[in-house]
Structure formats: structure tokens, C-alpha cells
Scaffold this active site. Structure first.
Site, PDB file in Angstrom:
ATOM      1  N   ASP A 151      90.821  16.078 111.628  1.00  0.00           N
ATOM      2  CA  ASP A 151      89.913  16.345 110.516  1.00  0.00           C
ATOM      3  C   ASP A 151      90.455  16.248 109.345  1.00  0.00           C
ATOM      4  O   ASP A 151      91.587  15.902 109.219  1.00  0.00           O
ATOM      5  CB  ASP A 151      89.247  17.887 110.779  1.00  0.00           C
ATOM      6  CG  ASP A 151      90.475  19.009 110.600  1.00  0.00           C
ATOM      7  OD1 ASP A 151      91.248  18.628 110.163  1.00  0.00           O
ATOM      8  OD2 ASP A 151      89.999  20.245 110.811  1.00  0.00           O
ATOM      9  N   ASP A 193      83.931  20.120 119.221  1.00  0.00           N
ATOM     10  CA  ASP A 193      85.077  20.880 118.973  1.00  0.00           C
ATOM     11  C   ASP A 193      84.962  22.279 118.766  1.00  0.00           C
ATOM     12  O   ASP A 193      83.929  22.676 118.014  1.00  0.00           O
ATOM     13  CB  ASP A 193      86.215  20.209 118.215  1.00  0.00           C
ATOM     14  CG  ASP A 193      85.936  20.366 116.510  1.00  0.00           C
ATOM     15  OD1 ASP A 193      86.820  21.476 116.322  1.00  0.00           O
ATOM     16  OD2 ASP A 193      85.095  20.005 116.192  1.00  0.00           O
TER      17      ASP A 193
END
Length: 376
Positions: A92, A271
Site C-alpha cells: 500500500d 486484504d
């Protein structure tokens, strides 16, 4: 990176496909264990790859930038070499961490200034710097830098935030296109749809993201305080616009039920820290419902942790023993729960894939939702 859409459920928008990267293939829908600091908490690499059968894991740009630092990761040859995980990885951008540091950060058009949660030192993330960091970490899939507004934001704030995210997105792609991967394999940049819970902002963002023609696209800014019905509504709105021939990644979501609802609405990748974080707090997810391993009812229950289990730990340890470990505050209890929950999540998306291919996803999902809701 390529994506092959293999099957679509006849009654819903659920999809089964395959993502191909230089570190291997990923069958979708998929759940990605979160390895914030280059490790999935409490889980050995062998268990992650051989027992849980993780096909892809996450690393966190913000946390890895602070510790161990980008120089160390570069010296190791990238995160794959540093932690030994040989399959695909995703990082990320640190945008969510900046959002969560609301009290110690400042946003400008240029980027985000924040103070480290470790030592209070000052740092600045610009879109360009984030792309450089993600190049150094070396994940197969890297995320664009964005602002994640709270789910309770008013329209004016959400609109201003979205304009900032889109401005940063342009700069992310410019930097990405003028730089090269560092370790001899390809990387893909995913843009992120934002817009809070406002239909017109989500549509505008999805159209802007789709125009980038990226290898895949993400949906961010959900499960951050908004009602769950709104989350599902936003997913539907966005997935009507995002291209069908590219994978769709719903960031940071969520419970097993959330995941099945997301799959039904056309999401391919998920996720969440929930399987490990809740596992460390004695919550076990099973196909028959949820167990609280601190509950006295398990004190002298010597049956397997989960007779219908998905991991080797389920038959190896009894409920009574695992309860004992939690009450004794032994680390092994947290490890067992984490391994079980991750294996269960991977089992769940694998079963969803089988039923999408088999053409009966909708009826299977209805049955599973009822079972998953039970408190055992």
C-alpha cells in the site's frame, strides 16, 4: 502483470480469474494476508506458504519506510529477498496510515507532512517520494498515494479530498512512468477510487481511475466508519464503471461476510488485518460460526479446535488447550489462532471460486452467510 477473467457467475457479478506476475500466478477471488513490517504477525514463512497457502501478501510502505528503512531493504535486494517470500507481493502507499495519524499530520497540495509514531520525527510523503519508496521495496503491485477521508466526512470535505487524491494520482503515474523497477522484474501501479459515501463522487473517481488504463484498480476509503449498507452500495456503483478486464481490489475489508458480499459485487482482491488481529484476541472464524476462545464453555472441551478445519492446527490442538493458552497469555495461543484464521480466509475465497466456476455461487453464499453469522 496480466489478468485473465475466466468465469462469471450467471446470477451475480462474482468473478473468477487469474493474475499473472513475475513472481507467479494468483487465482481470484483472493485474500491477501497483511504483512505490515515484512512479516505476517505470529506466522512463520513456511506456514504462510505451505499450510496457509498464501498466494500474495502485503507490505506497508509507511511502516517499512520507518523501520527497517529503505536503505536496508535496498541492500537486501528488495523485500522479497529481505523476508524470503518468493510469491507476489503488494505494497500500500501509506495513505491510510497518514489518515490514521490525523492528530499528527498536515495535508497540502504537495503531499503529507507527518510525525513518526515511533520517535516523533518529522517526515514528508509526496506522491513522487511514495513511488520511489515503493520502487525500492520492490512489490509486484504498488498503490498510488491517496487521502482516505473518514466515512463520516461531509460532502464538502469528501469533494476536496477527492480533488487532492486525483491530483496526487496524476503525479504518481508521472513518477512511475519516468522510473524503472530496481530488481529486474516488473511492477504494476494501481490507482485508488475514493469519494467517501457520495454516489456522484464515487462515480467521478471511478471514471477518472478507469481512464488511467492501469493493470488493476482499487477501491479505498470503505470500512472506515460508514454503515455497512453504504459500503456495499459504493462497491456496486464503482464496479459498474471500473473495467471488467482488470482486477478490482477492495482495500482493508473485512469480515468473512464482507468478503462474500464483495465477491458477489465483482471484487477480486481483498486484504484485512482482522484474521490475525482478532486471532490474537482469541476470536476464531470457522465455517460454522465464530468462537471466543476465552469462553468458559471450552474449559474442558477436548474436541479438536475445528473438526471441519482448514489448517493442521485445527486437528492438532483441542479447544480446551487453546483456551488455556489464551488465559495463560502464552504466545502459542495467538499463533494458533492466527494460522487458523488465515487458512480459513484462504479456504473461504477458494470455495467461492469453486462455486463461481460451478455456477452455484449465489445459493452457496446464502447458506454460508447464515453459518458465518452464528456465535458458537
Amino acid at each position: 502483470m496480466t489478468f485473465e477473467l475466466q468465469y462469471t457467475d450467471p446470477k451475480t457479478n462474482a468473478r473468477a480469474g487469474k493474475i499473472s506476475t513475475d513472481h507467479g500466478g494468483i487465482e481470484t477471488p483472493i485474500f491477501m494476508p497483511v504483512g505490515t513490517l515484512g512479516t505476517v504477525k505470529g506466522v512463520h514463512l513456511r506456514e504462510l506458504m505451505d499450510d496457509i497457502k498464501a498466494q500474495i501478501i502485503l507490505g506497508n510502505t509507511y511502516h517499512l519506510y520507518l523501520r527497517p528503512g529503505i536503505e536496508i531493504i535496498e541492500q537486501a535486494g528488495g523485500l522479497h529477498k529481505f523476508n524470503g517470500f518468493t510469491k507476489p507481493m503488494l505494497t500500500d502507499s501509506g495513505g491510510f496510515q497518514v489518515f490514521s495519524l490525523a492528530g499528527i499530520r498536515k495535508l497540502t497540495k504537495d503531499g503529507a507532512e507527518f510525525r513518526s509514531h515511533i520517535d516523533g520525527s518529522k517526515h514528508i510523503f509526496t506522491p513522487e517520494k511514495v513511488i520511489d519508496i515503493e520502487r525500492s521495496i520492490g512489490a509486484d503491485i504498488i498503490m498510488a498515494f491517496d487521502e482516505c477521508p473518514p466515512g463520516t466526512s461531509d460532502y464538502a470535505y469528501a469533494k476536496k479530498s477527492l480533488e487532492l487524491t486525483h491530483h496526487w494520482l496524476d503525479r504518481c503515474f508521472k513518477r512511475f512512468n519516468e522510473t524503472e523497477p530496481k530488481y529486474g522484474y516488473n511492477q504494476s501501479l494501481f490507482p485508488i477510487v475514493q469519494g467517501c459515501v457520495f454516489k456522484d463522487l464515487r462515480q467521478k473517481s471511478a471514471e477518472y481511475v478507469a481512464s488511467k488504463n492501469a493493470d488493476g484498480n482499487a477501491i479505498g476509503g470503505l470500512a472506515v466508519g460508514e454503515p455497512v449498507e453504504k459500503m456495499y452500495e459504493m462497491i456496486e456503483i464503482v464496479n459498474e464503471i471500473l473495467p471488467k478486464d482488470k482486477p478490482r481490489y477492495l482495500m482493508g475489508v473485512g469480515t468473512p461476510i464482507n468478503i462474500l458480499e464483495g465477491i458477489e459485487r465483482g471484487v477480486d482482491m481483498f486484504d484485512c488485518v482482522m484474521p490475525t488481529r482478532n486471532g490474537r484476541n482469541a476470536m476464531i472464524f470457522t465455517k460454522n460460526g465464530i468462537l471466543n476462545m476465552r469462553n468458559k464453555k471450552w474449559e474442558n472441551d477436548f474436541s479438536p479446535l475445528d473438526p471441519d478445519g482448514t489448517s493442521y492446527v485445527d486437528l492438532m490442538y483441542s479447544k480446551a488447550y487453546v483456551r488455556h493458552l489464551f488465559h495463560a497469555e502464552e504466545m502459542l495461543g495467538m499463533q494458533i489462532a492466527s494460522i487458523h484464521n488465515l487458512a480459513f480466509y484462504l479456504w473461504l475465497v477458494g470455495e467461492a471460486r469453486k462455486h463461481i466456476i460451478g455456477g452455484d455461487f449465489s445459493s452457496w453464499k446464502t447458506k454460508m452467510i447464515k453459518q458465518l453469522s452464528e456465535r458458537l
